[in-house]
Design a protein around this motif. Sequence first.
Motif, mmCIF file in Angstrom:
data_model
loop_
_atom_site.group_PDB
_atom_site.id
_atom_site.type_symbol
_atom_site.label_atom_id
_atom_site.label_comp_id
_atom_site.label_asym_id
_atom_site.label_seq_id
_atom_site.Cartn_x
_atom_site.Cartn_y
_atom_site.Cartn_z
ATOM 1 N N LEU B 138 10.322 -50.541 -92.651
ATOM 2 C CA LEU B 138 9.464 -49.958 -93.690
ATOM 3 C C LEU B 138 7.999 -50.271 -93.401
ATOM 4 C CD1 LEU B 138 11.572 -50.705 -96.888
ATOM 5 C CD2 LEU B 138 10.867 -48.449 -96.096
ATOM 6 N N ALA B 139 7.739 -51.521 -93.013
ATOM 7 C CA ALA B 139 6.364 -51.895 -92.696
ATOM 8 C C ALA B 139 5.843 -51.043 -91.544
ATOM 9 C CB ALA B 139 6.303 -53.382 -92.326
ATOM 10 N N ARG B 140 6.689 -50.850 -90.553
ATOM 11 C CA ARG B 140 6.317 -50.051 -89.393
ATOM 12 C C ARG B 140 6.027 -48.618 -89.809
ATOM 13 N NH1 ARG B 140 10.668 -50.663 -85.243
ATOM 14 N NH2 ARG B 140 11.891 -49.581 -86.809
ATOM 15 N N LEU B 141 6.859 -48.106 -90.714
ATOM 16 C CA LEU B 141 6.673 -46.738 -91.190
ATOM 17 C C LEU B 141 5.303 -46.572 -91.830
ATOM 18 C CD1 LEU B 141 7.933 -43.941 -91.723
ATOM 19 C CD2 LEU B 141 8.902 -44.878 -93.813
ATOM 20 N N SER B 142 4.932 -47.541 -92.658
ATOM 21 C CA SER B 142 3.643 -47.390 -93.331
ATOM 22 C C SER B 142 2.496 -47.576 -92.348
ATOM 23 C CB SER B 142 3.524 -48.383 -94.499
ATOM 24 O OG SER B 142 3.342 -49.685 -93.996
ATOM 25 N N LEU B 143 2.686 -48.457 -91.358
ATOM 26 C CA LEU B 143 1.636 -48.673 -90.358
ATOM 27 C C LEU B 143 1.382 -47.435 -89.529
ATOM 28 C CD1 LEU B 143 1.896 -52.108 -88.539
ATOM 29 C CD2 LEU B 143 -0.067 -51.100 -89.683
ATOM 30 N N CYS B 144 2.448 -46.693 -89.225
ATOM 31 C CA CYS B 144 2.297 -45.547 -88.340
ATOM 32 C C CYS B 144 1.501 -44.428 -88.985
ATOM 33 C CB CYS B 144 3.662 -45.020 -87.898
ATOM 34 S SG CYS B 144 4.519 -46.186 -86.822
ATOM 35 N N ASP B 145 1.351 -44.519 -90.312
ATOM 36 C CA ASP B 145 0.356 -43.671 -90.952
ATOM 37 C C ASP B 145 0.527 -42.173 -90.666
ATOM 38 O OD1 ASP B 145 -3.269 -43.532 -91.004
ATOM 39 O OD2 ASP B 145 -1.785 -43.419 -92.617
ATOM 40 N N ARG B 146 1.723 -41.675 -90.953
ATOM 41 C CA ARG B 146 1.958 -40.258 -90.722
ATOM 42 C C ARG B 146 2.146 -39.559 -92.061
ATOM 43 N NH1 ARG B 146 3.925 -39.147 -85.386
ATOM 44 N NH2 ARG B 146 2.295 -39.964 -84.029
ATOM 45 N N PRO B 147 1.763 -38.297 -92.177
ATOM 46 C CA PRO B 147 1.841 -37.624 -93.477
ATOM 47 C C PRO B 147 3.255 -37.367 -93.995
ATOM 48 C CG PRO B 147 1.066 -36.107 -91.790
ATOM 49 C CD PRO B 147 1.079 -37.459 -91.166
ATOM 50 N N VAL B 148 4.170 -37.044 -93.083
ATOM 51 C CA VAL B 148 5.517 -36.703 -93.555
ATOM 52 C C VAL B 148 6.475 -37.820 -93.163
ATOM 53 C CG1 VAL B 148 7.416 -35.071 -93.316
ATOM 54 C CG2 VAL B 148 5.062 -34.244 -93.314
ATOM 55 N N TRP B 149 7.114 -38.425 -94.155
ATOM 56 C CA TRP B 149 8.078 -39.494 -93.874
ATOM 57 C C TRP B 149 9.484 -38.928 -93.888
ATOM 58 C CZ3 TRP B 149 6.539 -44.492 -97.034
ATOM 59 C CH2 TRP B 149 5.335 -45.001 -96.476
ATOM 60 N N LEU B 150 10.207 -39.163 -92.806
ATOM 61 C CA LEU B 150 11.622 -38.769 -92.749
ATOM 62 C C LEU B 150 12.417 -40.059 -92.698
ATOM 63 C CD1 LEU B 150 11.483 -35.886 -90.121
ATOM 64 C CD2 LEU B 150 11.480 -35.716 -92.598
ATOM 65 N N ILE B 151 13.191 -40.297 -93.730
ATOM 66 C CA ILE B 151 13.840 -41.601 -93.865
ATOM 67 C C ILE B 151 15.348 -41.416 -94.003
ATOM 68 C CG2 ILE B 151 13.840 -43.767 -95.125
ATOM 69 C CD1 ILE B 151 11.147 -43.034 -96.264
ATOM 70 N N ASP B 152 16.082 -42.125 -93.159
ATOM 71 C CA ASP B 152 17.532 -42.014 -93.178
ATOM 72 C C ASP B 152 18.129 -43.290 -93.752
ATOM 73 O OD1 ASP B 152 19.778 -40.683 -90.589
ATOM 74 O OD2 ASP B 152 20.048 -41.093 -92.731
ATOM 75 N N GLU B 153 18.639 -43.216 -94.972
ATOM 76 C CA GLU B 153 19.267 -44.348 -95.645
ATOM 77 C C GLU B 153 18.359 -45.578 -95.722
ATOM 78 O OE1 GLU B 153 21.880 -43.980 -97.243
ATOM 79 O OE2 GLU B 153 22.836 -42.232 -96.361
ATOM 80 N N PRO B 154 17.261 -45.478 -96.479
ATOM 81 C CA PRO B 154 16.345 -46.618 -96.553
ATOM 82 C C PRO B 154 16.942 -47.811 -97.287
ATOM 83 C CG PRO B 154 15.725 -44.950 -98.138
ATOM 84 C CD PRO B 154 16.839 -44.354 -97.313
ATOM 85 N N LEU B 155 17.869 -47.562 -98.204
ATOM 86 C CA LEU B 155 18.318 -48.650 -99.075
ATOM 87 C C LEU B 155 19.475 -49.442 -98.478
ATOM 88 C CD1 LEU B 155 18.159 -46.704 -102.448
ATOM 89 C CD2 LEU B 155 16.407 -48.096 -101.337
ATOM 90 N N ALA B 156 20.032 -48.935 -97.416
ATOM 91 C CA ALA B 156 21.167 -49.638 -96.810
ATOM 92 C C ALA B 156 20.741 -51.032 -96.401
ATOM 93 C CB ALA B 156 21.665 -48.863 -95.599
ATOM 94 N N SER B 157 21.533 -52.010 -96.674
ATOM 95 C CA SER B 157 21.342 -53.429 -96.363
ATOM 96 C C SER B 157 20.159 -54.097 -97.065
ATOM 97 C CB SER B 157 21.244 -53.691 -94.853
ATOM 98 O OG SER B 157 20.550 -52.703 -94.200
ATOM 99 N N LEU B 158 19.515 -53.404 -98.000
ATOM 100 C CA LEU B 158 18.422 -54.058 -98.717
ATOM 101 C C LEU B 158 18.943 -54.699 -100.000
ATOM 102 C CD1 LEU B 158 15.426 -51.554 -98.451
ATOM 103 C CD2 LEU B 158 15.616 -53.822 -97.427
ATOM 104 N N ASP B 159 18.357 -55.851 -100.356
ATOM 105 C CA ASP B 159 18.704 -56.453 -101.640
ATOM 106 C C ASP B 159 17.854 -55.811 -102.736
ATOM 107 O OD1 ASP B 159 16.787 -59.525 -101.047
ATOM 108 O OD2 ASP B 159 16.205 -57.424 -101.182
ATOM 109 N N ALA B 160 18.019 -56.290 -103.949
ATOM 110 C CA ALA B 160 17.354 -55.623 -105.089
ATOM 111 C C ALA B 160 15.846 -55.572 -104.911
ATOM 112 C CB ALA B 160 17.716 -56.338 -106.393
ATOM 113 N N SER B 161 15.240 -56.695 -104.484
ATOM 114 C CA SER B 161 13.780 -56.660 -104.359
ATOM 115 C C SER B 161 13.365 -55.766 -103.191
ATOM 116 C CB SER B 161 13.230 -58.080 -104.198
ATOM 117 O OG SER B 161 13.395 -58.535 -102.877
#
Lengths: 238, 197, 218
Positions: B138-161
Amino acid sequence: MLRYANPARFMQLSAALLPWLSGAAAALIALGLYLGLVAAPPDYQQGDTVRIMFIHVPAAWVAMMAYGVMAAASLIGLVWRHPLADVAAKAAAPLGAAFTALGLITGSLWGKPMWGAWWVWDGRLTSFLLLLFLYLGYIALWNAIEDETRAARAAAILALVGAANLPIIEFSVDWWTTLHQGESIVRAGGPLISAVFLWPLFAMALGYTLLFFVLWLLRIRTEIFERRARSLMLEGAP
Amino acid sequence: MPLRVEIASLTAIRGGRVLFRDLSFAVEAGEALCVEGANGSGKTSLLRLIAGFLAPAAGAIRIGDVAEAEERGKLVGWLGHQDAVKPQMTVRETLAFFAQLYRSDGEVGDAMEAVGLAPLADLPGQYLSAGQKKRLALARLSLCDRPVWLIDEPLASLDASGKRIAAEMIAAHCGQGGIALVATHEPLGVGCARLSL
Amino acid sequence: MSALVLRDLSLAARAGGGAALALAFFAMVATLVPLGVGSDLALLARIAGGVLWVAAALAALLALDRLFQADFDDGSLDLIALSPHSLEAVSFAKIVAHWLATGLPLAILSPLLALLFGLPAPAILALFVSLMIGTPAISAVGALGASLTLSIRRGGLILPLLVLPLISPAVIFGAGTVLAVLDGLHNGALPLLGAFSLAACALSPFASAAAVRLNLAS
């Protein structure tokens, strides 16, 4: 030309052509063998062993031509994405490899009486050996990649790179034989100025070429039949 | 031309199977689209089509006025379901590498702070948990600074926070006029249009 | 692009011991040959150019199958492909990184191994120069092989079969360079080697990028 590339049309056209091509190939090879093995006189230098040339040289010629066919089909497949082109390239490879192997074996058989050794690092034979490896690599790549379309494109890239590299390889091997000339006797075959030798050579060359096309068309047809059979099986499955 | 992702009559065929046929939709600047569907329904393929990795069997894809596949890719920020974290590279090194590769102006330190990885900055990737690797992505995604975000299953393996952070980042990105297309099984926690495959 | 080269180099150092494996292989092969053919230094000096060239080519092949594979497998290649850099530039960067991690160290070690073969000093210099100029070709052609075999399980086995025939001119010209010095000739080997290397490095990024694109679409 593109009309005949459509599989159904191709199947019709090839079915019509095959009997004629086969007949012509058989006739030319028979003629060439007769002229070369029976009618032509023995060479003043090599005696009867020169007759191997009539089998060896045309094989070498077709081996090279087959690579050209493979490369051209690869280019068409890569640029125009025609599936028949991919099949055509794939079909040509084992034939090219077989003719190369035939060229190597007959070259070796010719070499034994000529130079007294089963193998010599002659420029032409060495280039041929490398050509065989190029074919084997191409075939291996086709077999190793599971997805047909991807295999076709990867193999096409390899075939084109090989085609670009082939003149360089031949040049480097030629250059290499001049470098090591002191250590081995090179140059197969004497000057062939006599028409008596040229006619059988042409007949065999043409016969082999037609034979290649016959076998190539047959292989393409077989591949198309196999694909059809596979789709039918998949459609029939519950 | 304003930012928008436009899909017209898109048909995708993978492994001889038709994944979807004649799909059409558009996502405007500032919007998020959640793509839902069972496994194998083509969510990942849709994202890969938009990113320009795959070529469609039929139909057209545009981002803004860019139609050509590789040019489209230069407008895409990608978060795939593989984490792309090298075991031997630390968090900071991974982010610095991609920031440099993408010629980004972003600050690696800020990106790490935003996802809560600052204390792990010098930890090599092999010691990170799956959730931590996802935050790194996620940090990398925001750093890459691109207008269109394509995200495949962002919530997998993440805890509540972690999920909260992901939702906030996507919302912030859209709030700044970006677009997010998210393939997800779970509800994102962000207001988004929904597409079912 | 330097970011990619530096990253690949540091990964090679941290993950694979860097050039150590290739160098060890090179030295081992160079050691095995005299064991196989005998210790006659006159003979060894004669074959040194060829033997060391072949050994270097094989050593350079060792880590090739990981060139693109590692990034492909963990999803990094997707991200790299979407970066502002063309896949051709990426391929070129990978070729440079591979050469710096294998070809260059091999060339630097070669004088030491050439001593084992009793090569005179001018020939050792020729060997070193030929390896410096020729090993980029191996990296370039190797990158093509690696990108073509990306999706193949155990593609590492088929890689040498694809790459070795294509780099045969480099081996021929490279060894020919050493021979030229040994025999006191000017046979034009070095310029030919340079031309081949240049052509390979110029063309391989395009072919490799095409193969990478092909495999990303899977």
